[in-house]
Write a protein that holds these residues in place. Structure first.
Motif, mmCIF file in Angstrom:
data_model
loop_
_atom_site.group_PDB
_atom_site.id
_atom_site.type_symbol
_atom_site.label_atom_id
_atom_site.label_comp_id
_atom_site.label_asym_id
_atom_site.label_seq_id
_atom_site.Cartn_x
_atom_site.Cartn_y
_atom_site.Cartn_z
ATOM 1 N N TRP A 158 0.845 -1.555 -0.570
ATOM 2 C CA TRP A 158 0.035 -0.022 -0.314
ATOM 3 C C TRP A 158 0.480 1.679 0.156
ATOM 4 O O TRP A 158 0.453 2.281 -0.740
ATOM 5 C CB TRP A 158 -0.531 0.136 1.157
ATOM 6 N N CYS A 159 1.595 0.941 0.785
ATOM 7 C CA CYS A 159 2.612 2.380 1.031
ATOM 8 C C CYS A 159 3.636 3.357 -0.576
ATOM 9 O O CYS A 159 4.444 3.794 -0.942
ATOM 10 C CB CYS A 159 4.279 2.158 1.522
ATOM 11 N N ALA A 160 4.234 1.695 -1.376
ATOM 12 C CA ALA A 160 4.603 2.083 -3.137
ATOM 13 C C ALA A 160 3.311 2.383 -3.176
ATOM 14 O O ALA A 160 3.885 2.775 -4.416
ATOM 15 C CB ALA A 160 4.914 0.176 -3.145
ATOM 16 N N VAL A 161 2.436 1.754 -3.983
ATOM 17 C CA VAL A 161 1.399 2.463 -4.527
ATOM 18 C C VAL A 161 1.273 3.745 -4.242
ATOM 19 O O VAL A 161 1.106 4.472 -5.235
ATOM 20 C CB VAL A 161 -0.245 1.291 -4.135
ATOM 21 N N CYS A 162 0.870 4.267 -2.896
ATOM 22 C CA CYS A 162 0.891 5.979 -2.605
ATOM 23 C C CYS A 162 1.915 7.170 -3.046
ATOM 24 O O CYS A 162 1.874 7.659 -3.625
ATOM 25 C CB CYS A 162 1.316 5.485 -1.027
ATOM 26 N N ASP A 163 2.885 6.014 -2.585
ATOM 27 C CA ASP A 163 4.397 6.724 -3.476
ATOM 28 C C ASP A 163 4.218 6.818 -4.947
ATOM 29 O O ASP A 163 4.599 7.449 -5.548
ATOM 30 C CB ASP A 163 6.098 5.852 -2.809
ATOM 31 N N GLU A 164 3.979 5.756 -5.132
ATOM 32 C CA GLU A 164 3.710 5.903 -7.524
ATOM 33 C C GLU A 164 3.017 6.460 -7.597
ATOM 34 O O GLU A 164 2.492 7.447 -8.519
ATOM 35 C CB GLU A 164 3.778 4.389 -7.841
ATOM 36 N N ALA A 165 1.252 6.857 -6.520
ATOM 37 C CA ALA A 165 0.603 7.294 -7.234
ATOM 38 C C ALA A 165 0.874 9.111 -7.441
ATOM 39 O O ALA A 165 0.443 10.614 -7.682
ATOM 40 C CB ALA A 165 -0.698 7.467 -6.298
ATOM 41 N N GLY A 166 1.923 8.932 -5.987
ATOM 42 C CA GLY A 166 1.970 10.688 -5.672
ATOM 43 C C GLY A 166 1.416 11.348 -5.598
ATOM 44 O O GLY A 166 1.271 12.760 -5.720
ATOM 45 N N GLY A 167 0.174 10.994 -4.832
ATOM 46 C CA GLY A 167 -1.260 12.235 -4.537
ATOM 47 C C GLY A 167 -2.349 11.309 -3.772
ATOM 48 O O GLY A 167 -2.024 10.117 -3.344
ATOM 49 N N PRO A 168 -2.718 12.337 -3.223
ATOM 50 C CA PRO A 168 -4.036 11.519 -2.117
ATOM 51 C C PRO A 168 -4.775 10.677 -2.698
ATOM 52 O O PRO A 168 -4.971 10.139 -4.017
ATOM 53 C CB PRO A 168 -5.100 12.600 -2.172
ATOM 54 N N VAL A 169 -5.343 9.195 -2.088
ATOM 55 C CA VAL A 169 -5.358 8.196 -2.256
ATOM 56 C C VAL A 169 -6.477 8.170 -1.759
ATOM 57 O O VAL A 169 -6.800 8.253 -0.291
ATOM 58 C CB VAL A 169 -4.610 6.820 -2.223
ATOM 59 N N HIS A 170 -7.958 7.021 -2.253
ATOM 60 C CA HIS A 170 -8.820 6.397 -1.228
ATOM 61 C C HIS A 170 -8.993 4.702 -1.219
ATOM 62 O O HIS A 170 -8.736 4.333 -2.882
ATOM 63 C CB HIS A 170 -9.668 7.307 -1.234
ATOM 64 N N THR A 171 -9.084 4.239 -0.040
ATOM 65 C CA THR A 171 -8.529 3.417 -0.364
ATOM 66 C C THR A 171 -9.718 2.202 -0.367
ATOM 67 O O THR A 171 -10.782 2.553 1.450
ATOM 68 C CB THR A 171 -7.580 2.701 1.074
ATOM 69 N N VAL A 172 -9.954 1.368 -0.788
ATOM 70 C CA VAL A 172 -10.962 -0.284 -0.386
ATOM 71 C C VAL A 172 -11.170 -1.078 0.442
ATOM 72 O O VAL A 172 -9.671 -1.602 -0.448
ATOM 73 C CB VAL A 172 -12.300 0.292 -1.692
#
Length: 258
Positions: free
Chosen positions: A72-86
């Motif tokens: 999840w942290c790696a994906v958040c870093d890659e997204a480069g912005g706020p994420v909404h997690t489901v």
């Protein structure tokens, strides 16, 4: 561009589905991006173990918090912005078209697929914004629900489909089921296309389709029909016509008005 990341133990299966047809073409044109991430790649043990026995006893195993969190942290870093997690879970709110429209507002959507006997609650408490269920049943894993949610949301992203009418005219968008559809040939197995659809009179066709949606929803999904609010003069007139037709019809209810 809308980005959807799916955390899963089966990224190849998810990726194959999400990269085909309309969604595949939309990704090629940079309207959306859908990535499947292997949770096992984020373990810290030699065996790539992602599960362990549940505390307190019980059958099966539980997905551990740490590999999920690292992924999840790696994906958040890659997204480069706020994420909404489901998290896709049978304990979540039932997924609807209205919920899909809510999820559409997020540029970065993360979908977490559970497996085994569940997921360590600590990961859910720390990282997940909401839980969503496809319905009152249990599946082996969260991949099918995640793909369903991703597909439903992605097809509403501007540019993915040619026009908003492609999804606004479909079942559930306005609280009604979609009207019946027909294509060539004009007669198939002795069954003819309703004459109104061959008339070329667009106003009458629109009226017929609306009436068919009303009737189909009333017949098949009375629970949905009871929630619809009919406020326009046109709808009230259609409802009155429909009631009159129903009272004088004694055939197959599915074929009313055709």
């Amino acid at each position: 561009m809308t980005r959807i990341d799916i955390l899963t133990l089966f990224p190849d299966t998810v990726g194959d589905m999400m990269n085909e047809s309309i969604l595949g073409r939309a990704q090629e044109r940079d309207f959306i991006r859908i990535e499947a991430h292997q949770i096992r790649d984020y373990t810290t043990n030699r065996q790539n173990q992602v599960d362990d026995y549940p505390y307190g006893g019980g059958r099966g195993a539980v997905l551990q918090a740490d590999p999920l969190y690292n992924c999840w942290c790696a994906v958040c870093d890659e997204a480069g912005g706020p994420v909404h997690t489901v998290f896709l879970s049978p304990c979540g709110e039932t997924f609807t078209q209205a919920k899909a429209r809510e999820l559409l507002q997020y540029d970065n959507l993360v979908l977490v697929c559970g497996h085994y006997e569940g997921v360590d609650q600590r990961f859910l408490d720390e990282c997940v914004d909401e839980e969503i269920s496809l319905g009152d049943f249990v599946l082996t894993g969260g991949e099918i629900p995640a793909m369903a949610v991703a597909d439903c949301v992605a097809r509403m992203v501007p540019g993915v489909l040619p026009d908003r009418e492609c999804f606004e005219d479909e079942s559930h968008w306005n609280g009604l089921l979609e009207y019946p559809q027909y294509s060539r040939p004009e007669v198939w197995h002795g069954l003819a296309v309703p004459p109104i659809l061959l008339s070329g009179h667009h106003a009458n066709i629109k009226k017929w389709r609306r009436k068919q949606s009303l009737w189909r929803t009333r017949l098949r999904r009375p629970d949905m029909y009871a929630k619809v609010r009919f406020e326009t003069k046109q709808d009230k007139k259609l409802l009155a016509e429909l009631e009159e037709e129903i009272n004088g019809y004694h055939g197959d209810p599915e074929k009313l008005g055709r």
